[in-house]
Design a protein around this motif. Structure first.
Motif, PDB file in Angstrom:
ATOM      1  N   MET A   1       0.617  -1.273   0.240  1.00  0.00           N
ATOM      2  CA  MET A   1       0.100  -0.198  -0.096  1.00  0.00           C
ATOM      3  C   MET A   1       0.966   0.844   0.231  1.00  0.00           C
ATOM      4  N   LYS A   2       0.794   1.705  -0.882  1.00  0.00           N
ATOM      5  CA  LYS A   2       1.047   3.409  -0.715  1.00  0.00           C
ATOM      6  C   LYS A   2       0.732   4.404  -0.860  1.00  0.00           C
ATOM      7  N   ILE A   3       1.510   5.164   0.881  1.00  0.00           N
ATOM      8  CA  ILE A   3       0.856   6.625   1.298  1.00  0.00           C
ATOM      9  C   ILE A   3       2.175   7.735   0.896  1.00  0.00           C
ATOM     10  N   ARG A   4       1.743   8.851   0.178  1.00  0.00           N
ATOM     11  CA  ARG A   4       2.663   9.260   0.208  1.00  0.00           C
ATOM     12  C   ARG A   4       3.446  10.181   1.944  1.00  0.00           C
ATOM     13  N   SER A   5       5.011  10.357   1.513  1.00  0.00           N
ATOM     14  CA  SER A   5       5.983  10.292   2.452  1.00  0.00           C
ATOM     15  C   SER A   5       5.298  11.487   3.049  1.00  0.00           C
ATOM     16  N   ASP A   6       4.476  12.077   2.629  1.00  0.00           N
ATOM     17  CA  ASP A   6       5.059  14.129   3.458  1.00  0.00           C
ATOM     18  C   ASP A   6       3.927  13.879   4.235  1.00  0.00           C
ATOM     19  N   ILE A   7       2.616  12.499   3.961  1.00  0.00           N
ATOM     20  CA  ILE A   7       1.234  12.445   5.156  1.00  0.00           C
ATOM     21  C   ILE A   7       2.312  11.716   5.792  1.00  0.00           C
ATOM     22  N   VAL A   8       2.935  10.407   5.763  1.00  0.00           N
ATOM     23  CA  VAL A   8       3.055   9.460   6.439  1.00  0.00           C
ATOM     24  C   VAL A   8       4.161  10.167   7.921  1.00  0.00           C
ATOM     25  N   LYS A   9       4.665  11.800   7.255  1.00  0.00           N
ATOM     26  CA  LYS A   9       5.641  12.119   8.260  1.00  0.00           C
ATOM     27  C   LYS A   9       4.596  12.985   9.152  1.00  0.00           C
ATOM     28  N   VAL A  10       3.912  13.444   8.663  1.00  0.00           N
ATOM     29  CA  VAL A  10       3.054  13.681   9.341  1.00  0.00           C
ATOM     30  C   VAL A  10       2.429  13.010  10.932  1.00  0.00           C
ATOM     31  N   TYR A  11       1.637  12.039  10.330  1.00  0.00           N
ATOM     32  CA  TYR A  11       1.600  10.735  11.082  1.00  0.00           C
ATOM     33  C   TYR A  11       2.907  10.353  11.678  1.00  0.00           C
ATOM     34  N   LYS A  12       3.761  10.068  11.513  1.00  0.00           N
ATOM     35  CA  LYS A  12       4.715  10.291  12.244  1.00  0.00           C
ATOM     36  C   LYS A  12       5.014  10.569  13.550  1.00  0.00           C
ATOM     37  N   ASP A  13       4.685  12.231  13.425  1.00  0.00           N
ATOM     38  CA  ASP A  13       4.792  13.380  14.644  1.00  0.00           C
ATOM     39  C   ASP A  13       4.509  12.938  15.292  1.00  0.00           C
ATOM     40  N   VAL A  14       2.934  13.039  14.928  1.00  0.00           N
ATOM     41  CA  VAL A  14       1.701  12.814  15.465  1.00  0.00           C
ATOM     42  C   VAL A  14       1.917  11.301  16.801  1.00  0.00           C
ATOM     43  N   HIS A  15       2.512  10.425  16.493  1.00  0.00           N
ATOM     44  CA  HIS A  15       2.336   8.735  16.586  1.00  0.00           C
ATOM     45  C   HIS A  15       3.672   9.275  17.639  1.00  0.00           C
ATOM     46  N   ILE A  16       4.588   9.933  17.528  1.00  0.00           N
ATOM     47  CA  ILE A  16       5.968   9.922  18.445  1.00  0.00           C
ATOM     48  C   ILE A  16       6.011  11.099  19.379  1.00  0.00           C
ATOM     49  N   TRP A  17       5.175  12.258  19.498  1.00  0.00           N
ATOM     50  CA  TRP A  17       4.509  12.931  20.406  1.00  0.00           C
ATOM     51  C   TRP A  17       3.712  12.254  21.415  1.00  0.00           C
TER      52      TRP A  17
END
Length: 530
Positions: A1-17
């Motif tokens: 499944m492909k998801i745009r890298s910028d979207i993944v980065k946003v969710y990664k930041d949300v997940h981390i914090w």
């Protein structure tokens, strides 16, 4: 499944914090919640033996009730007749009186001595199981219930957000990374693989925990909103038929006869006991027990109304007899408490709870490793204050929670008879060890304190079965119930080598791992000048 890298980065930041903010409180909640899966065996293991004569046969329970009320009239206001007795409920007849604290009750037991004389004793039911459950509910915060409820609700919402964002981050590489466990020099990759595997495999369990916690935290607000939006004129309840008053001179049925009639009406329902209470000049009763075919709202029992004069059971509060709405509400409770499927589900929830605690621990480690300043040939760089603080906090809170619970459990066999307020002592021991461990982590640093506190956890956990052994041998005034709660001693004994292994592996990491890490005590020599 492909998801745009910028979207993944946003969710990664949300997940981390979100994980950083809520992770340590969730560690306490999950570790304490895992232990409470065996709350009843823990209560039996922790309750000191009573000095009463053995329980009278159920056929003599009514004589014992009459003698108890004659000697202690206040007992007639609220008393229990136990069909099944155990270490934590050693008397056939138990009555309750208000304690010194709000919503606290003191139990007293009654029995007949060898000569037929009435014996009574205040029962010292162990408060340590309730303390661990309270730590679980309050995510370890020693604050009043109303404040903690809002905090717990906010943490649960953040928890749900972290689950969803983490899943979105993992989706592009889900199939490739799901069962990958790359063991090597790249510590960050190893912790990431462990973190992802724990999160994905236990995702349904975590979603259930997050959603049910939100419901528990904000149920009053949900009901208030429902009343305003759906029932602005108030809920129009139907008139319930009141139970007919007893005939003049009527007396409650004997306990043995009540048991027979309940068994006829509720086949498969194992009766634990009957409760009686005086209300408006009428004796009201309830029956408590368990039908293992159904999940229950409470962890270990179900309860419903009973007419003590006719033996007629009102089963609408029992699983398997509920209406649609009540069944839905009951499902929320049984999914959260694991009160279905018997011991198989309890052990599964125990392991999932411990895995959940590990999930939050590894999440913090990943954050620290992601922000590690690496050696660029100029010597070991100074790590950021945030990384060092989070490392110390992660070690102190996590291992302090484990050590504090083990310490207060080990003290269980020694405190009764020596101190007055057992609940205050157990709470004091836990928080003293917890605060001391956290302070030690900041004083010694994450690397050294992780080894030292892991050994402390191993020692204090080993003290749990040793205290039972001392009680079995009659050493130092300790005590032990033969066979009662053996699962507690065995589980603690099995955990000792696990903590020892953690200490040894952590020591190896700080000796051989990256020298430019907060988890290392090695020095890196500066690069030679040309």
């Amino acid at each position: 499944m492909k998801i745009r890298s910028d979207i993944v980065k946003v969710y990664k930041d949300v997940h981390i914090w979100v994980g950083i903010v809520a992770g340590l409180m969730l560690f306490v909640a999950f570790y304490g919640g895992a232990i409470t899966m065996f709350e009843k065996p823990l209560e039996r293991w922790a309750t000191p033996p009573a000095t009463l004569a053995p329980p009278v046969p159920l056929a003599r329970a009514d004589d014992l009730v009459a003698a108890t009320i004659a000697a202690h009239p206040q007992a007639g206001k609220h008393y229990l007749v136990m069909v099944e007795t155990a270490a934590d409920q050693p008397a056939r007849v138990i009555w309750r009186e208000p304690g010194a604290r709000r919503r606290e009750f003191v139990d007293h037991g009654a029995s007949f001595g060898p000569g037929g004389e009435l014996q009574t004793q205040r029962l010292a039911k162990a408060p340590v199981a309730q303390l661990i459950d309270t730590l679980h509910q309050k995510v370890g915060l020693p604050l009043p219930d109303p404040a903690v409820r809002w905090i717990m609700g906010a943490v649960s919402l953040l928890y749900a957000l972290a689950l969803v964002s983490g899943l979105i981050v993992l989706l592009p590489t889900l199939l490739k990374d799901l069962f990958a466990l790359r063991i090597g020099k790249n510590i960050k990759r190893l912790w990431l693989d462990v973190h992802n595997a724990l999160g994905i495999v236990s995702l349904p369990f975590h979603l259930v925990m997050a959603l049910t916690c939100v419901v528990f935290a904000f149920h009053d607000e949900f009901y208030d909103a429902q009343d305003k939006a759906v029932y602005p004129q108030g809920i129009q309840w139907g008139r319930e038929e009141a139970a007919p008053p007893p005939a003049p001179g009527a007396t409650p049925l004997p306990a043995q006869e009540l048991l027979r009639r309940v068994n006829e009406q509720l086949p498969g329902f194992r009766v634990f006991g009957f409760g009686f209470e005086q209300r408006d000049g009428r004796l009201e009763a309830h029956v408590t027990g368990l039908d293992t075919r159904y999940g229950t709202r409470a962890r270990t029992y179900a309860s419903t109304h009973l007419d003590p004069y006719t033996g007629q059971v009102d089963p609408h509060d029992l699983p398997g007899h509920m209406g649609g709405w009540d069944s839905a509400v009951n499902t929320f409770f049984m999914l959260h408490f694991g009160s279905y499927g018997g011991n198989t589900v309890r052990w599964m929830y125990l392991l999932l709870g411990l895995a959940g605690a590990m999930l939050f621990y590894t999440g913090n480690l990943l954050w620290i490793e992601s922000r590690r300043k690496k050696d660029r040939g100029q010597g070991a760089p100074a790590q950021t204050r945030a990384a060092r603080a989070l490392g110390a906090l992660t070690v102190g809170v996590s291992l302090g929670c484990v050590a504090g619970i083990s310490a207060t459990l080990a003290a269980t066999k020694w405190l009764p008879g020596r101190v007055g307020d057992l609940g205050a002592w157990h709470e004091g021991i836990y928080y003293a060890v917890f605060v001391a461990a956290t302070a030690w982590a900041f004083a010694r640093g994450a690397a050294r304190s992780a080894v030292e506190l892991a050994w402390l956890c191993a020692a204090l956990t080993l003290a749990i079965p040793l205290s039972s052994l001392a009680g079995a041998w009659g050493l130092g005034g300790a005590w032990n119930h033969a066979g009662a709660g053996a699962v507690i001693d065995c589980a603690a004994l099995a955990a000792v080598p696990a903590f020892a292994l953690i200490a040894l592996r952590t020591r190896r990491r700080l000796q051989r791992g990256h020298a430019d890490s907060i988890w290392s005590t090695r020095e890196v020599a500066p690069a030679a000048s040309s």
